[in-house]
Design a protein around this motif. Structure first.
Motif, mmCIF file in Angstrom:
data_model
loop_
_atom_site.group_PDB
_atom_site.id
_atom_site.type_symbol
_atom_site.label_atom_id
_atom_site.label_comp_id
_atom_site.label_asym_id
_atom_site.label_seq_id
_atom_site.Cartn_x
_atom_site.Cartn_y
_atom_site.Cartn_z
ATOM 1 N N ARG A 1 0.738 -1.296 -0.079
ATOM 2 C CA ARG A 1 -0.067 -0.112 0.033
ATOM 3 C C ARG A 1 0.953 1.117 0.140
ATOM 4 N NH1 ARG A 1 -3.171 -3.290 3.239
ATOM 5 N NH2 ARG A 1 -2.458 -2.572 5.150
ATOM 6 N N SER A 2 2.020 1.349 0.698
ATOM 7 C CA SER A 2 2.896 2.188 0.926
ATOM 8 C C SER A 2 3.667 2.785 -0.629
ATOM 9 C CB SER A 2 3.932 2.043 1.862
ATOM 10 O OG SER A 2 3.280 2.179 3.246
ATOM 11 N N ILE A 3 3.888 1.546 -1.294
ATOM 12 C CA ILE A 3 4.345 1.713 -2.550
ATOM 13 C C ILE A 3 3.663 2.282 -3.555
ATOM 14 C CG2 ILE A 3 5.377 0.395 -4.604
ATOM 15 C CD1 ILE A 3 6.629 -1.587 -2.258
ATOM 16 N N ALA A 4 2.024 1.699 -3.468
ATOM 17 C CA ALA A 4 1.134 2.304 -4.351
ATOM 18 C C ALA A 4 0.903 3.662 -4.242
ATOM 19 C CB ALA A 4 0.019 1.317 -4.172
ATOM 20 N N GLU A 5 1.008 4.022 -2.743
ATOM 21 C CA GLU A 5 0.772 5.564 -2.708
ATOM 22 C C GLU A 5 1.886 6.447 -3.062
ATOM 23 O OE1 GLU A 5 -1.046 9.096 -0.925
ATOM 24 O OE2 GLU A 5 -2.029 7.134 -1.790
ATOM 25 N N TYR A 6 2.877 5.837 -2.954
ATOM 26 C CA TYR A 6 4.375 6.523 -3.435
ATOM 27 C C TYR A 6 4.204 6.789 -4.680
ATOM 28 C CZ TYR A 6 9.236 7.708 -4.234
ATOM 29 O OH TYR A 6 10.340 8.283 -4.653
ATOM 30 N N ILE A 7 3.692 5.762 -5.712
ATOM 31 C CA ILE A 7 3.618 5.879 -7.076
ATOM 32 C C ILE A 7 2.580 6.950 -7.479
ATOM 33 C CG2 ILE A 7 2.521 4.928 -9.101
ATOM 34 C CD1 ILE A 7 3.980 2.212 -7.817
ATOM 35 N N ARG A 8 1.251 7.076 -6.483
ATOM 36 C CA ARG A 8 0.274 8.136 -6.794
ATOM 37 C C ARG A 8 0.975 9.301 -6.517
ATOM 38 N NH1 ARG A 8 -2.632 3.971 -4.110
ATOM 39 N NH2 ARG A 8 -3.864 2.707 -5.586
ATOM 40 N N LEU A 9 1.738 9.413 -5.265
ATOM 41 C CA LEU A 9 2.486 10.928 -5.107
ATOM 42 C C LEU A 9 3.374 11.378 -6.041
ATOM 43 C CD1 LEU A 9 3.006 10.216 -1.245
ATOM 44 C CD2 LEU A 9 1.408 11.643 -2.190
ATOM 45 N N GLN A 10 3.945 10.433 -7.037
ATOM 46 C CA GLN A 10 4.712 10.901 -8.107
ATOM 47 C C GLN A 10 3.757 11.402 -9.174
ATOM 48 O OE1 GLN A 10 8.000 11.133 -7.563
ATOM 49 N NE2 GLN A 10 7.461 10.262 -5.473
ATOM 50 N N LYS A 11 2.384 11.236 -8.985
ATOM 51 C CA LYS A 11 1.497 11.707 -9.947
ATOM 52 C C LYS A 11 1.755 10.908 -11.434
ATOM 53 C CE LYS A 11 0.807 16.313 -8.254
ATOM 54 N NZ LYS A 11 0.440 15.914 -7.031
ATOM 55 N N LEU A 12 2.034 9.744 -11.251
ATOM 56 C CA LEU A 12 2.097 8.808 -12.494
ATOM 57 C C LEU A 12 0.759 8.117 -12.936
ATOM 58 C CD1 LEU A 12 5.735 7.294 -11.513
ATOM 59 C CD2 LEU A 12 5.071 9.217 -13.160
ATOM 60 N N GLN A 13 0.464 8.358 -13.793
ATOM 61 C CA GLN A 13 -0.956 7.751 -14.259
ATOM 62 C C GLN A 13 -0.925 6.039 -14.477
ATOM 63 O OE1 GLN A 13 -2.109 10.098 -17.879
ATOM 64 N NE2 GLN A 13 -2.051 11.936 -16.652
ATOM 65 N N VAL A 14 -1.521 5.560 -13.626
ATOM 66 C CA VAL A 14 -1.566 4.202 -13.816
ATOM 67 C C VAL A 14 -3.135 3.658 -13.751
ATOM 68 C CG1 VAL A 14 -0.804 1.837 -13.124
ATOM 69 C CG2 VAL A 14 0.676 3.842 -13.040
ATOM 70 N N LYS A 15 -3.648 3.357 -14.699
ATOM 71 C CA LYS A 15 -4.941 2.791 -14.539
ATOM 72 C C LYS A 15 -5.260 1.419 -13.840
ATOM 73 C CE LYS A 15 -8.959 1.684 -17.435
ATOM 74 N NZ LYS A 15 -9.384 1.755 -18.983
ATOM 75 N N ASP A 16 -6.027 1.297 -12.945
ATOM 76 C CA ASP A 16 -6.053 -0.107 -12.249
ATOM 77 C C ASP A 16 -4.889 -0.388 -11.566
ATOM 78 O OD1 ASP A 16 -8.664 -0.256 -13.123
ATOM 79 O OD2 ASP A 16 -8.031 -0.977 -14.966
ATOM 80 N N LEU A 17 -4.058 0.531 -10.981
ATOM 81 C CA LEU A 17 -2.830 -0.121 -10.313
ATOM 82 C C LEU A 17 -2.957 -0.831 -9.175
ATOM 83 C CD1 LEU A 17 0.191 0.772 -9.786
ATOM 84 C CD2 LEU A 17 -0.537 2.321 -8.129
ATOM 85 N N GLN A 18 -2.184 -2.140 -9.195
ATOM 86 C CA GLN A 18 -2.009 -3.131 -8.301
ATOM 87 C C GLN A 18 -0.732 -3.247 -7.905
ATOM 88 O OE1 GLN A 18 -4.113 -6.663 -9.717
ATOM 89 N NE2 GLN A 18 -5.542 -5.569 -10.755
#
Length: 168
Positions: free
Chosen positions: A41-58
């Motif tokens: 969850r922390s890694i996924a949140e880090y990706i989101r904080l980078q504002k990288l667009q990933v549809k259906d991120l898992q």
């Protein structure tokens, strides 16, 4: 699918370190079932904080092996590479299993060639890397721009960090 290897003890400290930005310190180090889920969850949140667009991120994380698996759809090759590097440049991560897909390319948005990856050594600067990779130290901004938003300052790179180096 691609598998990328990183230095396990180099990178952002998301798992309870002082530098943690995506995870509160209460979410302990990456080991064990529940903690691996918290780390994912922390890694996924880090990706989101980078504002990288990933549809259906898992994102899943196996603490004992230090392996991240990332899935979803990204708009282009550059975003794919940035997501993989965001996952791999985290302290405690050794391998990234890339299961990302790139959205359909169109005639107006041709396929971008994959970037070269460069692991930073002690004493490296972006200028030194640019001189080695392009023959021009002044091309360091090309490397800096290719690694935004993960890099915030061209002077702040560290040994073990993996960077994208786009084609000349």
């Amino acid at each position: 699918m691609s598998l990328f290897k990183f230095l396990r003890n180099a990178g952002e400290k998301l798992f309870g370190g002082k530098e943690a930005q995506a995870a509160p310190a209460a979410e302990a180090a990456p080991s064990g079932g529940g903690m691996s889920a918290n780390a994912a969850r922390s890694i996924a949140e880090y990706i989101r904080l980078q504002k990288l667009q990933v549809k259906d991120l898992q994102v899943s994380f196996d603490g004992p092996s230090g392996t991240v698996e990332v899935r979803g759809e990204v708009p282009d090759q550059a975003t794919r590479e940035k997501v993989v590097l965001s996952c791999g440049n985290i302290d405690g991560v050794e391998l990234v299993r890339d299961e990302l897909t790139v959205a359909q390319e169109t005639a107006t948005a041709p396929t971008e060639p994959p970037s070269r990856l460069y692991t930073v050594n002690a004493g490296d600067t972006l200028s030194k890397i640019a001189k080695q990779m392009y023959g021009d130290a002044n091309a360091y901004m090309k490397i800096f721009e290719a690694n935004k938003p993960m890099l915030k300052d061209p002077d702040k790179i560290y040994p073990g960090q993996v960077l994208r180096v786009p084609a000349a």
